[in-house]
Scaffold this active site. Structure first.
Site, short mmCIF file in Angstrom:
data_model
loop_
_atom_site.label_atom_id
_atom_site.label_comp_id
_atom_site.label_asym_id
_atom_site.label_seq_id
_atom_site.Cartn_x
_atom_site.Cartn_y
_atom_site.Cartn_z
N ASP A 32 1.04 -1.06 0.04
CA ASP A 32 -0.02 0.09 -0.24
C ASP A 32 0.65 1.02 -0.04
O ASP A 32 1.74 0.96 0.03
CB ASP A 32 -0.72 0.21 1.27
CG ASP A 32 -2.26 0.65 0.46
OD1 ASP A 32 -2.44 1.40 0.59
OD2 ASP A 32 -3.44 0.32 1.54
N TYR A 151 -13.99 5.63 -13.73
CA TYR A 151 -14.10 4.17 -12.41
C TYR A 151 -14.64 2.61 -13.35
O TYR A 151 -14.03 2.16 -13.65
CB TYR A 151 -14.42 4.47 -10.80
CG TYR A 151 -15.09 3.40 -10.36
CD1 TYR A 151 -13.84 3.15 -10.01
CD2 TYR A 151 -16.20 2.82 -9.93
CE1 TYR A 151 -13.66 1.36 -8.58
CE2 TYR A 151 -15.62 1.57 -9.15
CZ TYR A 151 -14.78 1.11 -8.40
OH TYR A 151 -14.73 0.23 -7.60
N LYS A 155 -12.72 -1.05 -14.32
CA LYS A 155 -13.62 -2.22 -13.80
C LYS A 155 -14.03 -2.85 -14.85
O LYS A 155 -13.57 -4.28 -15.13
CB LYS A 155 -14.08 -2.22 -12.62
CG LYS A 155 -14.71 -1.31 -11.57
CD LYS A 155 -12.53 -2.36 -11.15
CE LYS A 155 -12.59 -1.71 -9.57
NZ LYS A 155 -11.01 -2.34 -8.94
#
Length: 257
Positions: A32, A151, A155
């Site tokens: 991360d 977005y 995806k």
């Protein structure tokens, strides 16, 4: 004990998965921007290369599972960089480390947003592997006032890449099940600003209907990811499994394709 790499491990689904796997006795290498074993920026080539190198060092050269979970939900080009190209760099970059596992597994976090309107040009740029063109197109989409499509486009592209590659010699042929989850609305820091008011929650429900138990915590998708990367999953290949409280069913009805 299995060694599992989880990107986006500091919050949301990734944090829930890290905690779940740890309680099961697995070793988790978290990736991360902060509070992780490997602290890198997956929007950059340098960050992606550093991730592969550091995971290799920490794991001793072998991992049992990889979960490409890191992502953004913002209408900016960086969302393309991490959601698609960062995910591919994770899966492809760490795939050689799976070769030494007796039960290698890989998974990604997609989204029910893959069912929503996307930008075809942006999707095709991603699938072509042309990151500069994809980033430029994302900026153009945002400038046109269509930032929400960034977005969903990332995806949709990720789901299509996964479907194309899961049955190939590099994945299925090597005995590596490659699958994804497609969550509905998950209550995490990433969605907090979208659900802050009753008006926002009502608006979200009109776009993402979830008749089964409503919005969910990150533990629910984490449980599904944990199963996908477990040794008991021997034959699921190239599947995007919707865990969305019924959104997919409401939106698409009885049509499966």
């Amino acid at each position: 004990m299995r060694t599992v790499v989880v990107t986006g491990s500091a919050s949301g689904i990734g944090k829930a998965l890290r905690e779940l796997l740890t309680t099961q006795g697995d070793r988790v290498i978290g990736v991360d921007l902060h509070d992780a074993d490997v602290t890198v920026d997956l929007t950059t080539d340098d960050g992606r290369a550093a991730m592969v190198a550091q995971v290799g060092d920490l794991s001793g050269g072998t991992v049992d599972a990889v979960v490409a979970n890191a992502g953004l939900a913002l209408g900016i080009p960086a969302t393309v960089a991490v959601n698609y190209f960062g995910a591919l760099a994770t899966l492809e970059g760490l795939r050689p480390l799976l070769a030494g596992s007796a039960a290698p597994r890989a998974a990604a976090t997609c989204s029910m947003a893959s069912l929503m309107q996307s930008d075809p040009e942006l999707v095709e740029a991603m699938l072509a592997g042309d990151e500069p063109r994809a980033l430029a197109r994302a900026q153009a989409v945002a400038d046109a006032g269509l930032a929400t499509m960034i977005y969903s486009s990332t995806k949709a592209a990720l789901a299509r890449w996964l479907r194309r590659n899961a049955p190939t010699p590099a994945w299925a042929g090597a005995g590596i099940p490659l699958n994804a989850i497609a969550p509905g609305v998950v209550v995490t820091p990433m969605t907090a600003d979208l659900l802050a008011t009753e008006q926002q929650r009502t608006a979200m429900a009109s776009v993402v209907p979830m008749p089964l138990n409503g919005y969910m915590g990150p533990e629910a998708p984490a449980e599904l990811l944990a199963w996908l990367i477990s040794p008991v999953n021997t034959h699921l290949c190239g599947q995007v499994v919707f865990i969305d409280g019924g959104s997919d069913v409401v939106i698409r009805g009885d049509a499966t394709w």
